[in-house]
Design a protein around this motif. Structure first.
Motif, PDB file in Angstrom:
ATOM      1  N   GLN A   1       0.843  -1.203   0.000  1.00  0.00           N
ATOM      2  CA  GLN A   1       0.000   0.000   0.000  1.00  0.00           C
ATOM      3  C   GLN A   1       0.870   1.242   0.000  1.00  0.00           C
ATOM      4  N   GLU A   2       0.379   2.278  -0.676  1.00  0.00           N
ATOM      5  CA  GLU A   2       0.995   3.609  -0.598  1.00  0.00           C
ATOM      6  C   GLU A   2       0.252   4.402   0.461  1.00  0.00           C
ATOM      7  N   ARG A   3       0.980   5.073   1.334  1.00  0.00           N
ATOM      8  CA  ARG A   3       0.356   5.909   2.349  1.00  0.00           C
ATOM      9  C   ARG A   3       1.094   7.236   2.409  1.00  0.00           C
ATOM     10  N   ASP A   4       0.443   8.226   2.994  1.00  0.00           N
ATOM     11  CA  ASP A   4       1.151   9.485   3.258  1.00  0.00           C
ATOM     12  C   ASP A   4       2.293   9.202   4.218  1.00  0.00           C
ATOM     13  N   ASP A   5       3.391   9.934   4.056  1.00  0.00           N
ATOM     14  CA  ASP A   5       4.497   9.763   4.996  1.00  0.00           C
ATOM     15  C   ASP A   5       4.003  10.106   6.401  1.00  0.00           C
ATOM     16  N   PRO A   6       4.308   9.260   7.379  1.00  0.00           N
ATOM     17  CA  PRO A   6       3.825   9.512   8.743  1.00  0.00           C
ATOM     18  C   PRO A   6       4.605  10.653   9.395  1.00  0.00           C
ATOM     19  N   ILE A   7       3.933  11.361  10.281  1.00  0.00           N
ATOM     20  CA  ILE A   7       4.553  12.488  10.993  1.00  0.00           C
ATOM     21  C   ILE A   7       4.741  12.069  12.455  1.00  0.00           C
ATOM     22  N   PRO A   8       5.969  12.167  12.968  1.00  0.00           N
ATOM     23  CA  PRO A   8       6.185  11.757  14.361  1.00  0.00           C
ATOM     24  C   PRO A   8       5.542  12.717  15.343  1.00  0.00           C
ATOM     25  N   GLY A   9       4.926  12.171  16.393  1.00  0.00           N
ATOM     26  CA  GLY A   9       4.357  12.976  17.465  1.00  0.00           C
ATOM     27  C   GLY A   9       5.427  13.316  18.491  1.00  0.00           C
ATOM     28  N   ASP A  10       5.008  13.916  19.586  1.00  0.00           N
ATOM     29  CA  ASP A  10       5.953  14.269  20.653  1.00  0.00           C
ATOM     30  C   ASP A  10       6.699  13.016  21.132  1.00  0.00           C
ATOM     31  N   GLY A  11       8.005  13.129  21.219  1.00  0.00           N
ATOM     32  CA  GLY A  11       8.814  12.014  21.721  1.00  0.00           C
ATOM     33  C   GLY A  11       9.045  10.902  20.706  1.00  0.00           C
ATOM     34  N   GLU A  12       8.573  11.122  19.488  1.00  0.00           N
ATOM     35  CA  GLU A  12       8.704  10.063  18.477  1.00  0.00           C
ATOM     36  C   GLU A  12       9.720  10.439  17.398  1.00  0.00           C
ATOM     37  N   ILE A  13      10.246   9.400  16.757  1.00  0.00           N
ATOM     38  CA  ILE A  13      11.131   9.608  15.614  1.00  0.00           C
ATOM     39  C   ILE A  13      10.535   8.929  14.389  1.00  0.00           C
ATOM     40  N   ARG A  14      10.830   9.507  13.216  1.00  0.00           N
ATOM     41  CA  ARG A  14      10.507   8.791  11.976  1.00  0.00           C
ATOM     42  C   ARG A  14      11.800   8.209  11.439  1.00  0.00           C
ATOM     43  N   VAL A  15      11.730   6.945  11.056  1.00  0.00           N
ATOM     44  CA  VAL A  15      12.920   6.243  10.586  1.00  0.00           C
ATOM     45  C   VAL A  15      12.713   5.825   9.141  1.00  0.00           C
ATOM     46  N   LYS A  16      13.709   6.171   8.330  1.00  0.00           N
ATOM     47  CA  LYS A  16      13.754   5.688   6.951  1.00  0.00           C
ATOM     48  C   LYS A  16      14.426   4.324   7.021  1.00  0.00           C
ATOM     49  N   ILE A  17      13.661   3.295   6.653  1.00  0.00           N
ATOM     50  CA  ILE A  17      14.107   1.915   6.896  1.00  0.00           C
ATOM     51  C   ILE A  17      15.039   1.451   5.780  1.00  0.00           C
ATOM     52  N   SER A  18      16.125   0.817   6.177  1.00  0.00           N
ATOM     53  CA  SER A  18      17.023   0.220   5.176  1.00  0.00           C
ATOM     54  C   SER A  18      16.967  -1.305   5.202  1.00  0.00           C
ATOM     55  N   ALA A  19      16.556  -1.887   6.320  1.00  0.00           N
ATOM     56  CA  ALA A  19      16.444  -3.344   6.415  1.00  0.00           C
ATOM     57  C   ALA A  19      15.484  -3.693   7.542  1.00  0.00           C
ATOM     58  N   CYS A  20      14.707  -4.759   7.335  1.00  0.00           N
ATOM     59  CA  CYS A  20      13.843  -5.256   8.415  1.00  0.00           C
ATOM     60  C   CYS A  20      13.833  -6.775   8.367  1.00  0.00           C
ATOM     61  N   GLY A  21      14.262  -7.386   9.448  1.00  0.00           N
ATOM     62  CA  GLY A  21      14.288  -8.834   9.518  1.00  0.00           C
ATOM     63  C   GLY A  21      12.878  -9.418   9.584  1.00  0.00           C
ATOM     64  N   VAL A  22      12.780 -10.674   9.192  1.00  0.00           N
ATOM     65  CA  VAL A  22      11.502 -11.395   9.254  1.00  0.00           C
ATOM     66  C   VAL A  22      11.646 -12.448  10.342  1.00  0.00           C
ATOM     67  N   CYS A  23      10.775 -12.363  11.337  1.00  0.00           N
ATOM     68  CA  CYS A  23      10.877 -13.211  12.533  1.00  0.00           C
ATOM     69  C   CYS A  23       9.696 -14.177  12.549  1.00  0.00           C
ATOM     70  N   ARG A  24       9.870 -15.282  13.263  1.00  0.00           N
ATOM     71  CA  ARG A  24       8.759 -16.237  13.363  1.00  0.00           C
ATOM     72  C   ARG A  24       7.513 -15.580  13.971  1.00  0.00           C
ATOM     73  N   THR A  25       7.734 -14.608  14.841  1.00  0.00           N
ATOM     74  CA  THR A  25       6.597 -13.906  15.441  1.00  0.00           C
ATOM     75  C   THR A  25       5.752 -13.221  14.361  1.00  0.00           C
ATOM     76  N   ASP A  26       6.388 -12.765  13.286  1.00  0.00           N
ATOM     77  CA  ASP A  26       5.610 -12.169  12.183  1.00  0.00           C
ATOM     78  C   ASP A  26       4.630 -13.192  11.603  1.00  0.00           C
ATOM     79  N   LEU A  27       5.073 -14.454  11.551  1.00  0.00           N
ATOM     80  CA  LEU A  27       4.158 -15.518  11.098  1.00  0.00           C
ATOM     81  C   LEU A  27       2.994 -15.679  12.064  1.00  0.00           C
TER      82      LEU A  27
END
Ligand SMILES: [Zn+2]
Ligand SMILES: [Zn+2]
Length: 327
Positions: free
Chosen positions: A16-42
């Motif tokens: 899906q395409e979505r609008d870029d999210p805006i971080p709230g107070d105390g939050e960061i936005r991260v441009k992702i370069s890698a994300c592992g796939v874990c059994r928990t995702d299953l």
């Protein structure tokens, strides 16, 4: 942003395409370069965990760089390399949080389960739960450390001072923990699915002194065993393999039912425990030892839009090491 979204239980993820999210107070936005796939995702995709609210973006082994910050973020800067783990938020006031057991918080949020995760180009995180991971290692290799490594590490600590350590299930977590345990001078005994010669060879390459099928008896009595595979039938097998006073640690978030077994397997002060989630302190301890332990992470990479393929291969046990998505 683009994201692979789970819209309903047991359905394929959809780009899906979505609008870029805006971080709230105390939050960061991260441009992702890698994300592992874990059994928990299953387990998330299969709705084996309670309380999932759809749509949700899975993924909790995130590496990227901060590209936007909300008000009140301290200790991080734009451009910092960052790791986002499973533990996304804790309440700070429940009895578990106050006792330093934030992994058991009564009102937690978990990345990729109860808040959106990293199967995406961008994500938002509570800055207090993200780890500054320095510059060591490439992003793809570091990603599996954020859960397989971290919760693997917690389970290894809880397994105690075991000299002879059994590892049941030699996937992403198993292959990391085996290397740490060998580096610590322990003897590792690796247990895989029957006939999984590739995983057994892989375990021996990584320093295991013995590798075999889960229903085999190891050549020596174990001091402790950690179970990473979500298979309840491994519990009596592991109890049978550990010595008097030995420990069996169940390290997964979900497991099939444990079959009944004779009390004699538990008798003589054998202990059966589970490990849940992580604390930020676990992360600090773990990322301190990572550069020293010389861990080699075996990864198979997939483009983000092939997340369903990665999940299918993980489900079928066709991966050596860890799967990692790259947006
Ligand atoms: Zn709490
Ligand atoms: Zn995980």
């Amino acid at each position: 942003m683009r994201a692979m979204v789970l819209s309903a239980s047991a359905t394929p993820l959809q780009m899906q395409e979505r609008d870029d999210p805006i971080p709230g107070d105390g939050e960061i936005r991260v441009k992702i370069s890698a994300c592992g796939v874990c059994r928990t995702d299953l387990h998330v995709v299969d709705s084996e965990l309670p309380g999932i609210r759809y749509p949700i973006i899975p993924g909790h082994e995130i590496v990227g760089s901060i590209d936007l910050m909300g008000i009140g973020v301290t200790g991080h800067q734009i451009g910092d390399r960052i790791g986002i783990p499973w533990l996304g938020y804790t309440c700070g006031v429940c009895r578990y949080c106050r006792l330093g057991m934030e992994n058991l918080c009564d009102r937690p949020l978990f990345t990729g389960y109860t808040r959106d995760g990293g199967f995406a180009t961008h994500t938002i995180a509570d800055a207090r739960y993200a780890f500054a991971i320095g510059r060591t290692g490439d992003d793809v290799s570091v990603a599996p450390l954020l859960c397989a490594g971290l919760i693997g590490w917690r389970s290894l600590v809880i397994a105690g001072n075991a000299e002879r350590l059994g590892i049941y299930g030699f996937g992403a977590a198993g292959h990391i923990v085996a290397q740490i345990a060998a580096w610590q001078g322990r003897s590792v005994f690796a247990f895989t699915r029957t006939g999984d010669v590739a995983a057994q060879d892989f375990a021996r390459q990584l320093g295991a002194v013995w590798a075999g099928a889960s229903d085999q008896r190891p050549p020596a009595v174990l001091d402790a065993a950690i179970i990473y595979a979500p298979a309840g039938e491994l519990v009596p097998l592991a109890l049978r393999a550990v010595r008097k006073g030995g420990r069996v640690v169940c390290a997964g978030i979900h497991m099939s039912d444990i079959p009944s077994f004779p009390y004699s397997l538990l008798w003589e002060e054998r202990q059966l425990l589970s490990v849940a989630n992580l604390t930020r302190q676990d992360g600090i301890g773990f990322f301190k030892i990572v550069p020293q332990a010389g861990i080699h992470i075996r990864t198979t990479t997939f483009p983000l839009d092939k997340a369903n393929d990665a999940l299918a291969m993980l489900r079928a046990g066709q991966l050596l090491g860890a799967a990692v998505l790259q947006p």
